[in-house]
Design an enzyme around this catalytic site. Structure first.
Site, PDB file in Angstrom:
ATOM      1  CB  SER A 163      -0.654 -13.617   2.445  1.00  0.00           C
ATOM      2  OG  SER A 163      -1.030 -14.956   2.681  1.00  0.00           O
ATOM      3  NE  ARG A 200      -8.506  -7.251   1.610  1.00  0.00           N
ATOM      4  CZ  ARG A 200      -8.466  -7.433   2.926  1.00  0.00           C
ATOM      5  NH1 ARG A 200      -7.664  -6.698   3.671  1.00  0.00           N
ATOM      6  NH2 ARG A 200      -9.218  -8.336   3.511  1.00  0.00           N
ATOM      7  CG  HIS A 236      -4.038 -11.922  -0.104  1.00  0.00           C
ATOM      8  ND1 HIS A 236      -5.383 -12.067   0.175  1.00  0.00           N
ATOM      9  CD2 HIS A 236      -3.388 -12.869   0.621  1.00  0.00           C
ATOM     10  CE1 HIS A 236      -5.544 -13.059   1.043  1.00  0.00           C
ATOM     11  NE2 HIS A 236      -4.356 -13.554   1.328  1.00  0.00           N
TER      12      HIS A 236
END
Length: 220
Positions: A21, A44, A47
């Site tokens: 990802s 992050r 994500h």
């Protein structure tokens, strides 16, 4: 630590789906102007939110990530405004430095005080007991405002880092502007974006990087 061992250690923290990802997110985002741990925080956040348009709203104060890395590596407590944010961070904390992860609602009164909120009251009490904490605010702008008032008044020691990302439309933009105007080490999202998952994601990025950096140094 040898490069191969370092890569193996990193793999132990990251699920293969997460690594793939991040690879795709990095390609989709292109150049961001961020480097190192600041880029990792952004990745992050994207994500966790699935929002590639989030990047322009991220603000990281000078030295904020370094302050957070140092505090977390030293075992600083992590205070959150909700149980949900605490749940988002606790697994990574357990796998790394075993930082205490505490919701300020544990200090909150059963009933909100007149003109205030339970989160703000709990934030005040928690900060008094845990000076130098890393503080996550993803839902309660009143808690963020109370933190800023206490620091400005000199009532409490400044937190090591504030991750200020309350979500919503009432008092949110104002609290973020007040955080921006403060001298506190901070990571925030402008506008109405935020939430428990996103403050947790930012904290997890810092915990992960601090742990990997420590591992790279090898045994003392």
């Amino acid at each position: 630590m040898p490069r191969q061992a370092s890569k193996s250690f990193e793999a132990s923290l990251d699920h293969p789906i997460f690594r793939e990802s991040v690879r795709r997110i990095r390609a989709w985002l292109g150049p961001t102007g961020l480097e190192g741990v600041e880029q990792e925080v952004l990745e992050r956040l994207v994500h966790s939110s699935g929002d590639l348009a989030l990047a322009p709203d991220l603000r990281i104060g000078p030295g904020a990530c370094a302050a957070g890395l140092n505090a977390l590596a030293a075992g600083a407590p992590i205070l959150t405004d909700t149980a949900m944010a605490a749940a988002a961070v606790a697994p990574m904390a357990r796998r790394t430095f075993a930082n205490p992860v505490l919701s300020v609602l544990a200090w909150a009164p059963a009933v909100a005080p007149a003109g205030g909120t339970r989160a703000a009251a709990g934030m005040e009490r928690a900060l008094v007991e845990h000076p130098g904490a890393v503080v996550l605010v993803g839902s309660a702008p009143t808690a963020l405002e109370r933190l800023l008032e206490l620091v400005e008044a000199g009532t409490i020691a400044a937190p090591a880092l504030v991750i200020g990302m309350p979500v919503g439309f009432v008092g949110v933009a104002e609290s973020k502007r007040h955080l921006a105007a403060s001298a506190l080490p901070q990571i925030r999202l402008e506008g109405s974006k935020g939430g428990a998952g996103l403050v947790g994601a930012a904290a997890n990025a810092l915990l992960r990087r601090a742990w990997l950096d420590q591992a790279a140094l090898g045994p003392p």
